[in-house]
Design a protein around this motif. Sequence first.
Motif, PDB file in Angstrom:
ATOM      1  N   VAL A 188     -66.290 -13.760 -41.921  1.00  0.00           N
ATOM      2  CA  VAL A 188     -64.923 -13.227 -41.831  1.00  0.00           C
ATOM      3  C   VAL A 188     -63.903 -14.354 -41.912  1.00  0.00           C
ATOM      4  O   VAL A 188     -62.958 -14.295 -42.702  1.00  0.00           O
ATOM      5  CB  VAL A 188     -64.724 -12.408 -40.531  1.00  0.00           C
ATOM      6  N   SER A 189     -64.082 -15.406 -41.103  1.00  0.00           N
ATOM      7  CA  SER A 189     -63.100 -16.496 -41.101  1.00  0.00           C
ATOM      8  C   SER A 189     -63.713 -17.740 -40.462  1.00  0.00           C
ATOM      9  O   SER A 189     -64.759 -17.672 -39.804  1.00  0.00           O
ATOM     10  CB  SER A 189     -61.831 -16.086 -40.334  1.00  0.00           C
ATOM     11  N   ALA A 190     -63.019 -18.870 -40.650  1.00  0.00           N
ATOM     12  CA  ALA A 190     -63.428 -20.123 -40.006  1.00  0.00           C
ATOM     13  C   ALA A 190     -62.205 -21.011 -39.825  1.00  0.00           C
ATOM     14  O   ALA A 190     -61.297 -21.011 -40.666  1.00  0.00           O
ATOM     15  CB  ALA A 190     -64.484 -20.850 -40.838  1.00  0.00           C
ATOM     16  N   ASP A 191     -62.164 -21.736 -38.713  1.00  0.00           N
ATOM     17  CA  ASP A 191     -61.133 -22.754 -38.540  1.00  0.00           C
ATOM     18  C   ASP A 191     -61.728 -23.927 -37.765  1.00  0.00           C
ATOM     19  O   ASP A 191     -62.705 -23.766 -37.023  1.00  0.00           O
ATOM     20  CB  ASP A 191     -59.888 -22.197 -37.830  1.00  0.00           C
ATOM     21  N   ILE A 192     -61.166 -25.094 -37.960  1.00  0.00           N
ATOM     22  CA  ILE A 192     -61.639 -26.313 -37.295  1.00  0.00           C
ATOM     23  C   ILE A 192     -60.545 -26.818 -36.374  1.00  0.00           C
ATOM     24  O   ILE A 192     -59.390 -26.955 -36.775  1.00  0.00           O
ATOM     25  CB  ILE A 192     -62.013 -27.399 -38.325  1.00  0.00           C
ATOM     26  N   ASP A 193     -60.918 -27.083 -35.126  1.00  0.00           N
ATOM     27  CA  ASP A 193     -59.990 -27.616 -34.135  1.00  0.00           C
ATOM     28  C   ASP A 193     -60.671 -28.817 -33.481  1.00  0.00           C
ATOM     29  O   ASP A 193     -61.488 -28.666 -32.568  1.00  0.00           O
ATOM     30  CB  ASP A 193     -59.661 -26.537 -33.102  1.00  0.00           C
ATOM     31  N   GLU A 194     -60.351 -30.000 -33.976  1.00  0.00           N
ATOM     32  CA  GLU A 194     -60.972 -31.239 -33.490  1.00  0.00           C
ATOM     33  C   GLU A 194     -62.494 -31.147 -33.562  1.00  0.00           C
ATOM     34  O   GLU A 194     -63.068 -31.150 -34.630  1.00  0.00           O
ATOM     35  CB  GLU A 194     -60.473 -31.563 -32.073  1.00  0.00           C
ATOM     36  N   ASP A 195     -63.156 -31.020 -32.402  1.00  0.00           N
ATOM     37  CA  ASP A 195     -64.619 -31.040 -32.357  1.00  0.00           C
ATOM     38  C   ASP A 195     -65.252 -29.658 -32.418  1.00  0.00           C
ATOM     39  O   ASP A 195     -66.455 -29.515 -32.158  1.00  0.00           O
ATOM     40  CB  ASP A 195     -65.090 -31.742 -31.076  1.00  0.00           C
ATOM     41  N   ILE A 196     -64.475 -28.627 -32.703  1.00  0.00           N
ATOM     42  CA  ILE A 196     -64.998 -27.258 -32.692  1.00  0.00           C
ATOM     43  C   ILE A 196     -64.778 -26.598 -34.053  1.00  0.00           C
ATOM     44  O   ILE A 196     -63.660 -26.594 -34.574  1.00  0.00           O
ATOM     45  CB  ILE A 196     -64.300 -26.397 -31.614  1.00  0.00           C
ATOM     46  N   ILE A 197     -65.847 -26.061 -34.621  1.00  0.00           N
ATOM     47  CA  ILE A 197     -65.723 -25.185 -35.783  1.00  0.00           C
ATOM     48  C   ILE A 197     -65.910 -23.762 -35.268  1.00  0.00           C
ATOM     49  O   ILE A 197     -66.964 -23.424 -34.717  1.00  0.00           O
ATOM     50  CB  ILE A 197     -66.768 -25.503 -36.867  1.00  0.00           C
ATOM     51  N   ASN A 198     -64.885 -22.961 -35.421  1.00  0.00           N
ATOM     52  CA  ASN A 198     -64.896 -21.588 -34.903  1.00  0.00           C
ATOM     53  C   ASN A 198     -65.014 -20.609 -36.066  1.00  0.00           C
ATOM     54  O   ASN A 198     -64.103 -20.505 -36.883  1.00  0.00           O
ATOM     55  CB  ASN A 198     -63.619 -21.326 -34.103  1.00  0.00           C
ATOM     56  N   ARG A 199     -66.140 -19.926 -36.146  1.00  0.00           N
ATOM     57  CA  ARG A 199     -66.357 -18.941 -37.207  1.00  0.00           C
ATOM     58  C   ARG A 199     -66.409 -17.544 -36.600  1.00  0.00           C
ATOM     59  O   ARG A 199     -66.841 -17.362 -35.468  1.00  0.00           O
ATOM     60  CB  ARG A 199     -67.676 -19.208 -37.947  1.00  0.00           C
ATOM     61  N   ILE A 206     -69.193 -29.940 -32.516  1.00  0.00           N
ATOM     62  CA  ILE A 206     -69.673 -31.091 -33.294  1.00  0.00           C
ATOM     63  C   ILE A 206     -69.353 -32.421 -32.602  1.00  0.00           C
ATOM     64  O   ILE A 206     -69.527 -33.487 -33.189  1.00  0.00           O
ATOM     65  CB  ILE A 206     -69.086 -31.074 -34.726  1.00  0.00           C
ATOM     66  N   GLY A 207     -68.948 -32.349 -31.339  1.00  0.00           N
ATOM     67  CA  GLY A 207     -68.562 -33.558 -30.612  1.00  0.00           C
ATOM     68  C   GLY A 207     -69.659 -34.127 -29.724  1.00  0.00           C
ATOM     69  O   GLY A 207     -69.376 -34.927 -28.833  1.00  0.00           O
ATOM     70  N   ALA A 238     -76.339 -36.668 -31.448  1.00  0.00           N
ATOM     71  CA  ALA A 238     -77.748 -36.400 -31.137  1.00  0.00           C
ATOM     72  C   ALA A 238     -78.347 -37.416 -30.173  1.00  0.00           C
ATOM     73  O   ALA A 238     -79.248 -37.103 -29.400  1.00  0.00           O
ATOM     74  CB  ALA A 238     -78.560 -36.352 -32.426  1.00  0.00           C
ATOM     75  N   TYR A 239     -77.839 -38.640 -30.205  1.00  0.00           N
ATOM     76  CA  TYR A 239     -78.442 -39.711 -29.413  1.00  0.00           C
ATOM     77  C   TYR A 239     -77.908 -39.782 -27.985  1.00  0.00           C
ATOM     78  O   TYR A 239     -78.327 -40.638 -27.204  1.00  0.00           O
ATOM     79  CB  TYR A 239     -78.218 -41.071 -30.099  1.00  0.00           C
ATOM     80  N   ARG A 240     -76.978 -38.894 -27.607  1.00  0.00           N
ATOM     81  CA  ARG A 240     -76.371 -38.969 -26.274  1.00  0.00           C
ATOM     82  C   ARG A 240     -76.798 -37.801 -25.392  1.00  0.00           C
ATOM     83  O   ARG A 240     -76.883 -36.660 -25.854  1.00  0.00           O
ATOM     84  CB  ARG A 240     -74.839 -38.965 -26.381  1.00  0.00           C
ATOM     85  N   ASP A 241     -77.024 -38.108 -24.107  1.00  0.00           N
ATOM     86  CA  ASP A 241     -77.349 -37.068 -23.127  1.00  0.00           C
ATOM     87  C   ASP A 241     -76.162 -36.143 -22.873  1.00  0.00           C
ATOM     88  O   ASP A 241     -76.343 -34.954 -22.595  1.00  0.00           O
ATOM     89  CB  ASP A 241     -77.766 -37.712 -21.799  1.00  0.00           C
ATOM     90  N   ILE A 242     -74.958 -36.728 -22.927  1.00  0.00           N
ATOM     91  CA  ILE A 242     -73.743 -35.963 -22.671  1.00  0.00           C
ATOM     92  C   ILE A 242     -72.734 -36.252 -23.777  1.00  0.00           C
ATOM     93  O   ILE A 242     -72.796 -37.313 -24.407  1.00  0.00           O
ATOM     94  CB  ILE A 242     -73.128 -36.302 -21.290  1.00  0.00           C
ATOM     95  N   PRO A 243     -71.789 -35.348 -24.018  1.00  0.00           N
ATOM     96  CA  PRO A 243     -70.760 -35.629 -25.028  1.00  0.00           C
ATOM     97  C   PRO A 243     -69.778 -36.676 -24.515  1.00  0.00           C
ATOM     98  O   PRO A 243     -69.597 -36.832 -23.300  1.00  0.00           O
ATOM     99  CB  PRO A 243     -70.075 -34.272 -25.225  1.00  0.00           C
ATOM    100  N   PRO A 244     -69.126 -37.413 -25.412  1.00  0.00           N
ATOM    101  CA  PRO A 244     -68.196 -38.460 -24.969  1.00  0.00           C
ATOM    102  C   PRO A 244     -66.917 -37.920 -24.346  1.00  0.00           C
ATOM    103  O   PRO A 244     -66.228 -38.646 -23.640  1.00  0.00           O
ATOM    104  CB  PRO A 244     -67.905 -39.241 -26.258  1.00  0.00           C
TER     105      PRO A 244
END
Length: 273
Positions: free
Chosen positions: A136-147, A170-171, A174-180
């Motif tokens: 239906v739609s998609a938008d990107i807001d910094e670290d989030i792709i919202n579909r 997307i923030g 893969a190599y980190r236990d927690i997001p920055p």
Amino acid sequence: YNKPEPQTTCIETLNIVTPRVRPEDCSIGLLPRNHDKNRCMDVLPLDRCLPFLISVDGESSNYINAALMDSHKQPAAFIVTQHPLPNTIADFWRLVFDYNCSSVVMLNEMDAAQLCMQYWPEKTSCCYGPIQVEFVSADIDEDIINRIFRICNMARPQDGYRIVQHLQYIGWPAYRDIPPSKRSLLKVVRRLEKWQEQYDGRDGRTVVHCLNGGGRSGTFCAICSVCEMIQQQNIIDVFHIVKTLRNNKSNMVESLEQYKFVYEVALEYLSSF
């Protein structure tokens, strides 16, 4: 808020109070016919927490590697699962439809080497087994792709269609236990809250997945539950929340770093509440 216990003992204590999982507790995931539906045989969903798919004629198994999880205020608010394998994508969308899920939260990166492929259509519609998924739609807001997708079961058109929000975070490398960033993950929580408020009166379930349905998914569910606790009671009890999650799946918060991160995000949420 409840002060955390000494950091060196938090995960040790959780490991002590988390029930020991026996093979018979996961007997359905261990069935030979279900082996190829699991990414990892080390941590399987408990039989008592499984969301069974609605049976399809001629099908030998209605199993999916997933577990129903309570939030602070709603039973079975989350369904925690693994990133779909190529052979379980249709099962994944059946899960979303069968359990009336209004949101999907994706916390891992796509990686062909680990069979983490795109499982949704881009600007078109596609059928995955009996489930038609329409972009239906998609938008990107910094670290989030919202579909936004519209889904329906082609085998049961009388059931109508559902609108599903897909939040790809997307923030989180893969190599980190927690997001920055605490703030950007909190933005995912707020997007989820807003969608549930507007779309389903906060009653819809949310599918949460990472690579194997483990630490990242548990950390996110814990943060959502603590935010609910703050809203309802204005307290923070991370130990209780994480213990409750780990009673249903032992790898829900896997490291001390993730445990501390739940506190840090909760305090950030409290300061803006």
